[in-house]
Write a protein that holds these residues in place. Structure first.
Motif, short mmCIF file in Angstrom:
data_model
loop_
_atom_site.label_atom_id
_atom_site.label_comp_id
_atom_site.label_asym_id
_atom_site.label_seq_id
_atom_site.Cartn_x
_atom_site.Cartn_y
_atom_site.Cartn_z
N LEU A 239 28.90 7.33 15.18
CA LEU A 239 30.21 6.42 15.05
C LEU A 239 30.29 4.83 15.24
O LEU A 239 30.39 4.13 15.01
CB LEU A 239 31.46 7.46 14.77
CG LEU A 239 31.28 8.25 13.37
CD1 LEU A 239 32.68 9.22 13.42
CD2 LEU A 239 31.39 8.02 12.78
N ALA A 240 30.19 5.05 16.83
CA ALA A 240 30.60 4.19 17.64
C ALA A 240 28.99 3.35 17.27
O ALA A 240 29.67 2.23 17.03
CB ALA A 240 30.47 4.58 18.89
N ILE A 241 27.83 4.38 17.18
CA ILE A 241 26.50 2.48 16.61
C ILE A 241 26.81 2.80 15.40
O ILE A 241 25.99 1.56 15.11
CB ILE A 241 25.42 3.92 16.68
CG1 ILE A 241 25.36 4.60 18.35
CG2 ILE A 241 23.66 3.41 16.77
CD1 ILE A 241 24.45 5.52 19.17
N VAL A 242 26.83 3.19 14.58
CA VAL A 242 26.75 2.64 13.57
C VAL A 242 27.85 1.46 13.10
O VAL A 242 27.96 0.40 12.69
CB VAL A 242 27.74 4.18 11.96
CG1 VAL A 242 28.10 3.14 10.86
CG2 VAL A 242 26.65 4.82 12.28
N TRP B 282 28.65 -7.10 19.49
CA TRP B 282 28.10 -6.37 18.87
C TRP B 282 27.92 -5.64 20.53
O TRP B 282 27.89 -4.90 20.85
CB TRP B 282 26.65 -5.91 18.15
CG TRP B 282 25.40 -6.34 19.14
CD1 TRP B 282 25.18 -7.42 17.90
CD2 TRP B 282 23.73 -6.35 19.56
NE1 TRP B 282 23.76 -8.46 18.40
CE2 TRP B 282 23.62 -7.43 19.43
CE3 TRP B 282 24.26 -4.95 20.01
CZ2 TRP B 282 22.56 -7.80 20.24
CZ3 TRP B 282 22.50 -5.34 21.29
CH2 TRP B 282 22.56 -6.19 21.15
N ILE B 283 27.33 -7.20 20.86
CA ILE B 283 26.95 -7.07 22.16
C ILE B 283 28.52 -5.99 23.23
O ILE B 283 28.30 -5.57 24.10
CB ILE B 283 26.48 -8.14 23.08
CG1 ILE B 283 25.46 -8.32 22.73
CG2 ILE B 283 26.27 -7.88 24.75
CD1 ILE B 283 24.37 -9.07 22.95
N THR B 284 29.08 -7.02 22.68
CA THR B 284 30.55 -6.65 23.42
C THR B 284 30.51 -5.40 23.40
O THR B 284 31.07 -4.12 23.83
CB THR B 284 32.08 -7.55 22.90
OG1 THR B 284 31.39 -8.97 22.99
CG2 THR B 284 33.22 -7.25 23.50
N THR C 12 31.74 0.58 24.68
CA THR C 12 31.56 1.57 25.11
C THR C 12 30.73 2.79 26.00
O THR C 12 30.81 3.22 26.50
CB THR C 12 30.30 1.82 23.42
OG1 THR C 12 31.23 1.55 22.20
CG2 THR C 12 30.07 3.56 23.37
N ALA C 13 30.13 1.37 26.30
CA ALA C 13 28.99 2.19 27.92
C ALA C 13 30.77 2.74 28.74
O ALA C 13 30.05 3.30 29.33
CB ALA C 13 28.62 0.85 28.45
N ILE D 79 28.74 -0.15 15.52
CA ILE D 79 28.92 -1.51 16.45
C ILE D 79 27.18 -1.55 15.12
O ILE D 79 27.24 -3.36 15.14
CB ILE D 79 28.49 -1.15 17.33
CG1 ILE D 79 28.87 -0.57 18.79
CG2 ILE D 79 26.94 -2.54 18.45
CD1 ILE D 79 28.09 0.22 19.65
N LEU D 80 26.55 -1.24 14.86
CA LEU D 80 25.45 -2.45 14.29
C LEU D 80 26.52 -3.35 13.17
O LEU D 80 25.24 -3.90 12.06
CB LEU D 80 24.29 -1.19 13.86
CG LEU D 80 23.68 -0.42 14.54
CD1 LEU D 80 22.34 0.99 13.96
CD2 LEU D 80 23.32 -1.86 15.45
N GLN D 81 27.43 -3.09 12.63
CA GLN D 81 27.87 -3.37 11.30
C GLN D 81 28.37 -4.55 11.82
O GLN D 81 29.01 -5.22 11.11
CB GLN D 81 29.03 -2.63 10.72
CG GLN D 81 27.95 -1.37 9.78
CD GLN D 81 28.85 -0.85 9.20
OE1 GLN D 81 30.46 -0.45 9.24
NE2 GLN D 81 27.90 0.25 7.72
#
Length: 61
Positions: free
Chosen positions: A10-13, A36-38, A43-44, A15-17
């Motif tokens: 869910l986090a990846i989706v 998305w970089i932020t 997240t990291a 971020i990509l949006q």
């Protein structure tokens, strides 16, 4: 374990949006970067904090 994987997907989706630019201000430093970089960096940092807390909590048991 499955919950962690679902949350990661869910986090990846999410971020990509979100690929527009964002202005980030920390104290006196102002940076403009893609959102998305932020989100990846935040997240990291969250994963790192969770790992450190999880590791520390295991020692006391």
């Amino acid at each position: 374990m499955w919950l962690a994987l679902v949350l990661l997907v869910l986090a990846i989706v999410f971020i990509l949006q979100n690929r527009q630019d964002a202005v980030i201000q920390l104290f006196m430093i102002v940076v403009t970067a893609p959102l998305w970089i932020t989100l990846v960096v935040c997240t990291a940092i969250g994963i790192l904090i969770g790992a450190l807390i999880g590791r520390r909590g295991g020692k006391g048991r």
